[in-house]
Structure formats: C-alpha cells, structure tokens
Design a protein around this motif. Structure first.
Motif, PDB file in Angstrom:
ATOM      1  N   GLY A  89       0.782  -1.371  -0.069  1.00  0.00           N
ATOM      2  CA  GLY A  89      -0.042  -0.023  -0.096  1.00  0.00           C
ATOM      3  C   GLY A  89       0.867   1.303  -0.120  1.00  0.00           C
ATOM      4  O   GLY A  89       0.460   2.131  -0.481  1.00  0.00           O
ATOM      5  N   ARG A  90       2.066   1.306   0.696  1.00  0.00           N
ATOM      6  CA  ARG A  90       2.919   2.348   0.851  1.00  0.00           C
ATOM      7  C   ARG A  90       3.413   2.751  -0.520  1.00  0.00           C
ATOM      8  O   ARG A  90       3.879   3.874  -0.915  1.00  0.00           O
ATOM      9  CB  ARG A  90       3.896   2.157   1.813  1.00  0.00           C
ATOM     10  CG  ARG A  90       4.784   1.187   1.396  1.00  0.00           C
ATOM     11  CD  ARG A  90       5.755   1.049   2.592  1.00  0.00           C
ATOM     12  NE  ARG A  90       6.905  -0.177   2.294  1.00  0.00           N
ATOM     13  CZ  ARG A  90       6.660  -1.391   2.659  1.00  0.00           C
ATOM     14  NH1 ARG A  90       5.548  -1.587   3.432  1.00  0.00           N
ATOM     15  NH2 ARG A  90       7.498  -2.412   2.327  1.00  0.00           N
ATOM     16  N   GLU A  91       3.456   1.899  -1.614  1.00  0.00           N
ATOM     17  CA  GLU A  91       4.096   2.083  -2.929  1.00  0.00           C
ATOM     18  C   GLU A  91       3.003   2.563  -3.793  1.00  0.00           C
ATOM     19  O   GLU A  91       3.292   2.731  -4.981  1.00  0.00           O
ATOM     20  CB  GLU A  91       4.694   0.582  -3.075  1.00  0.00           C
ATOM     21  CG  GLU A  91       5.734   0.271  -2.301  1.00  0.00           C
ATOM     22  CD  GLU A  91       6.027  -1.181  -2.370  1.00  0.00           C
ATOM     23  OE1 GLU A  91       6.885  -1.759  -1.808  1.00  0.00           O
ATOM     24  OE2 GLU A  91       5.373  -1.763  -3.362  1.00  0.00           O
ATOM     25  N   PHE A  92       1.779   2.611  -3.419  1.00  0.00           N
ATOM     26  CA  PHE A  92       0.625   2.893  -4.416  1.00  0.00           C
ATOM     27  C   PHE A  92       0.019   4.164  -4.170  1.00  0.00           C
ATOM     28  O   PHE A  92      -0.379   4.525  -3.236  1.00  0.00           O
ATOM     29  CB  PHE A  92      -0.500   1.805  -4.101  1.00  0.00           C
ATOM     30  CG  PHE A  92      -1.579   1.687  -5.227  1.00  0.00           C
ATOM     31  CD1 PHE A  92      -1.397   1.305  -6.499  1.00  0.00           C
ATOM     32  CD2 PHE A  92      -2.886   2.131  -4.703  1.00  0.00           C
ATOM     33  CE1 PHE A  92      -2.436   1.430  -7.281  1.00  0.00           C
ATOM     34  CE2 PHE A  92      -3.920   2.236  -5.627  1.00  0.00           C
ATOM     35  CZ  PHE A  92      -3.522   1.887  -7.042  1.00  0.00           C
ATOM     36  N   ASN A  93       0.152   4.863  -5.205  1.00  0.00           N
ATOM     37  CA  ASN A  93      -0.444   6.393  -5.232  1.00  0.00           C
ATOM     38  C   ASN A  93      -1.947   6.201  -5.366  1.00  0.00           C
ATOM     39  O   ASN A  93      -2.412   6.188  -6.521  1.00  0.00           O
ATOM     40  CB  ASN A  93       0.000   7.004  -6.359  1.00  0.00           C
ATOM     41  CG  ASN A  93      -0.282   8.676  -6.397  1.00  0.00           C
ATOM     42  OD1 ASN A  93      -0.881   9.025  -5.486  1.00  0.00           O
ATOM     43  ND2 ASN A  93      -0.082   9.299  -7.471  1.00  0.00           N
ATOM     44  N   SER A  94      -2.816   6.426  -4.282  1.00  0.00           N
ATOM     45  CA  SER A  94      -4.206   5.879  -4.294  1.00  0.00           C
ATOM     46  C   SER A  94      -5.121   7.050  -3.588  1.00  0.00           C
ATOM     47  O   SER A  94      -6.202   6.761  -3.275  1.00  0.00           O
ATOM     48  CB  SER A  94      -4.451   4.602  -3.570  1.00  0.00           C
ATOM     49  OG  SER A  94      -3.889   4.529  -2.373  1.00  0.00           O
ATOM     50  N   ARG A  95      -4.504   8.181  -3.294  1.00  0.00           N
ATOM     51  CA  ARG A  95      -5.266   9.284  -2.693  1.00  0.00           C
ATOM     52  C   ARG A  95      -5.807   8.762  -1.221  1.00  0.00           C
ATOM     53  O   ARG A  95      -6.781   9.326  -0.894  1.00  0.00           O
ATOM     54  CB  ARG A  95      -6.068  10.015  -3.414  1.00  0.00           C
ATOM     55  CG  ARG A  95      -5.609  10.354  -4.889  1.00  0.00           C
ATOM     56  CD  ARG A  95      -6.505  11.176  -5.645  1.00  0.00           C
ATOM     57  NE  ARG A  95      -7.647  10.356  -5.954  1.00  0.00           N
ATOM     58  CZ  ARG A  95      -7.708   9.672  -7.045  1.00  0.00           C
ATOM     59  NH1 ARG A  95      -6.511   9.700  -7.867  1.00  0.00           N
ATOM     60  NH2 ARG A  95      -8.553   8.786  -7.567  1.00  0.00           N
ATOM     61  N   GLY A  96      -4.964   8.047  -0.719  1.00  0.00           N
ATOM     62  CA  GLY A  96      -5.367   7.562   0.750  1.00  0.00           C
ATOM     63  C   GLY A  96      -6.194   6.312   0.784  1.00  0.00           C
ATOM     64  O   GLY A  96      -6.925   5.881   1.807  1.00  0.00           O
ATOM     65  N   THR A  97      -6.634   5.636  -0.080  1.00  0.00           N
ATOM     66  CA  THR A  97      -7.484   4.530  -0.274  1.00  0.00           C
ATOM     67  C   THR A  97      -6.995   3.055   0.176  1.00  0.00           C
ATOM     68  O   THR A  97      -7.254   2.267   0.485  1.00  0.00           O
ATOM     69  CB  THR A  97      -8.266   4.283  -1.559  1.00  0.00           C
ATOM     70  OG1 THR A  97      -7.405   4.155  -2.710  1.00  0.00           O
ATOM     71  CG2 THR A  97      -9.127   5.555  -1.832  1.00  0.00           C
ATOM     72  N   ALA A  98      -5.345   3.390  -0.155  1.00  0.00           N
ATOM     73  CA  ALA A  98      -4.669   2.207   0.128  1.00  0.00           C
ATOM     74  C   ALA A  98      -4.405   1.773   1.600  1.00  0.00           C
ATOM     75  O   ALA A  98      -4.005   2.785   2.317  1.00  0.00           O
ATOM     76  CB  ALA A  98      -3.497   2.084  -0.674  1.00  0.00           C
ATOM     77  N   THR A  99      -4.869   0.694   2.086  1.00  0.00           N
ATOM     78  CA  THR A  99      -4.401   0.455   3.594  1.00  0.00           C
ATOM     79  C   THR A  99      -4.129  -0.959   3.713  1.00  0.00           C
ATOM     80  O   THR A  99      -4.091  -1.673   2.715  1.00  0.00           O
ATOM     81  CB  THR A  99      -5.714   0.606   4.561  1.00  0.00           C
ATOM     82  OG1 THR A  99      -6.855  -0.214   4.061  1.00  0.00           O
ATOM     83  CG2 THR A  99      -6.189   2.128   4.286  1.00  0.00           C
ATOM     84  N   SER A 100      -3.394  -1.371   4.879  1.00  0.00           N
ATOM     85  CA  SER A 100      -3.197  -2.648   5.187  1.00  0.00           C
ATOM     86  C   SER A 100      -4.240  -3.229   6.472  1.00  0.00           C
ATOM     87  O   SER A 100      -4.325  -2.360   7.179  1.00  0.00           O
ATOM     88  CB  SER A 100      -1.635  -2.877   5.591  1.00  0.00           C
ATOM     89  OG  SER A 100      -1.368  -2.146   6.797  1.00  0.00           O
TER      90      SER A 100
END
Length: 228
Positions: A29-40
């Motif tokens: 998730g930390r590598e993904f530019n998702s405007r805050g939607t990526a989480t673990s």
C-alpha cells in the motif's frame, strides 16, 4: 507519497511467492498512489498484514476470508512473466500495463479447501470499467484461462455493507487475547462461528449477551477467560 520499486528489485525480494503468512504481495500500500484509499489490514487467522489498494478490495477481503472454504488469499498477485502478458496483449491488438513496461497484477488469487484456485479482480461498480480497463481485464482473463484458473470480476456495489461491517467488527476479537469483557467475548464467539447470527442485519451485542447468559458455552468461556 508513493514509492517506486523496480520489478527487478521485487523479484529479488521474492514478491509473488509464498503462501499464507509467508506470502509477499507484488505491491504494498505504501508504494501505491491511491489518494489515501490504500491500507493494510491484519488477517485475523494468520496475522499477516494484507495489502488492499482500495475500499472495494478491503470489503472483498473480509467477505472472502469469512468463507470457511477459503484457505488462502494472495493479494496483488503478479502475472509473470511480463513477456506473457505482452504476448497476450499483442494477440488482442492492445498493450499491457504502462505499454507493456509494468508487471500486471490480479487483486486476489484465492485457494479453496479442495485445492482449486480462483482469480478475482475487484471494481467499485459496473460503471467502473471504461474501455481501456476492459482491455486489461481481458489480458488477465486470458492469462488465468491458460492456467485453468477461473477468473471473476467482483463489484463492491453487489456486497452488503452491513455484512462487511459485522465481519470487520467481530473478527477484531477473533483471538482469545482480544477478549476483555462480555461484549468482546460475544464478538469472539461470532468471529469463530461458535454461535450463529444473521450477519446480513445489524447485530446488537447487548442483546446477544443477554441471550447467551445461561448458555453452557457462555459460562464455560467466561470461566476459561476469567471474566467475572
């Protein structure tokens, strides 16, 4: 900020390999530019942090993991080698991810208790599939067809949000170590399916506790966990 890591580095790190708690997803998730939607989120059965790149993926993970027939879920699974997806794209007269320069992934590779596998791509809704996205989905579908793996597209809009929230709330108390009072004990019993409840409707845990107070399983568990 997203962090770009080359495919060569990911291969050296062993990403896309392993199972269960030892699996390493291709994307974190930390590598993904998702405007805050990526989480673990923690897998409540084996403890590994699951890398979800959208709310839709989180919802589907909870729903899949709740199914007792599912024995393993590998998220952000790489479609390797890159040369194969490039060849498939050419067959369809299109290109793979970033003009064939990036390894494609499938959101979830699911292993069932009979050893069979299913590949699942997750989208928010049926309108979330523009022509270019559909081209990439066709590449995925053909990749898995060649391996004899059933391929599905799942839509968040088809899930019951009440069921997902019920699962999420219950499994936070899946382990006995997370039980500290009557409510968390009731959540533990629901999460481990020791008692049956309707997960499709809102759960009132105070009412569940009242209904369990004289049940043998309740009395035994309170004694075991020293909840007095």
């Amino acid at each position: 900020m997203s962090r770009h890591i080359s495919d060569e580095t990911k291969l050296r790190q062993g990403r896309g390999k392993g199972t269960g708690p030892d699996y390493l997803p291709w994307i974190f998730g930390r590598e993904f530019n998702s405007r805050g939607t990526a989480t673990s989120i923690p897998d409540w059965k084996h403890g590994r942090m699951i890398q979800c790149l959208s709310q839709a993926e989180r919802w589907f993970y909870y729903r899949l993991r709740w199914n007792d027939r599912v024995v393993d879920i590998r998220e952000q699974f790489p479609l390797l080698p890159l040369s194969e997806t490039t060849e498939i794209a050419a067959m369809f007269g299109t290109k793979g991810s970033f003009n064939n320069r990036m390894v494609m992934t499938t959101d979830f590779l699911i292993t069932m208790d009979d050893g069979s596998e299913m590949a699942l791509t997750v989208k928010t809704g049926k309108d979330d599939v523009p022509p270019r996205v559909n081209e990439l989905l066709n590449i995925e579908r053909e990749y898995w067809r060649r391996r004899g793996v059933k391929y599905f597209i799942g839509f968040k809009e088809d899930l019951n949000p009440t069921e997902i929230m019920n699962i999420r709330y219950a499994v936070a108390c899946y382990r006995k170590e997370d039980v500290f009072d009557d409510i968390s004990l009731a959540r533990h019993l629901v999460a481990n399916k020791i008692i049956e409840v309707d997960m499709n409707n809102p759960l009132d845990y105070r009412e569940i506790v009242k209904a369990l107070e004289k049940e043998t399983v309740w009395i035994q568990m309170k004694s075991e966990l020293a909840l007095y």
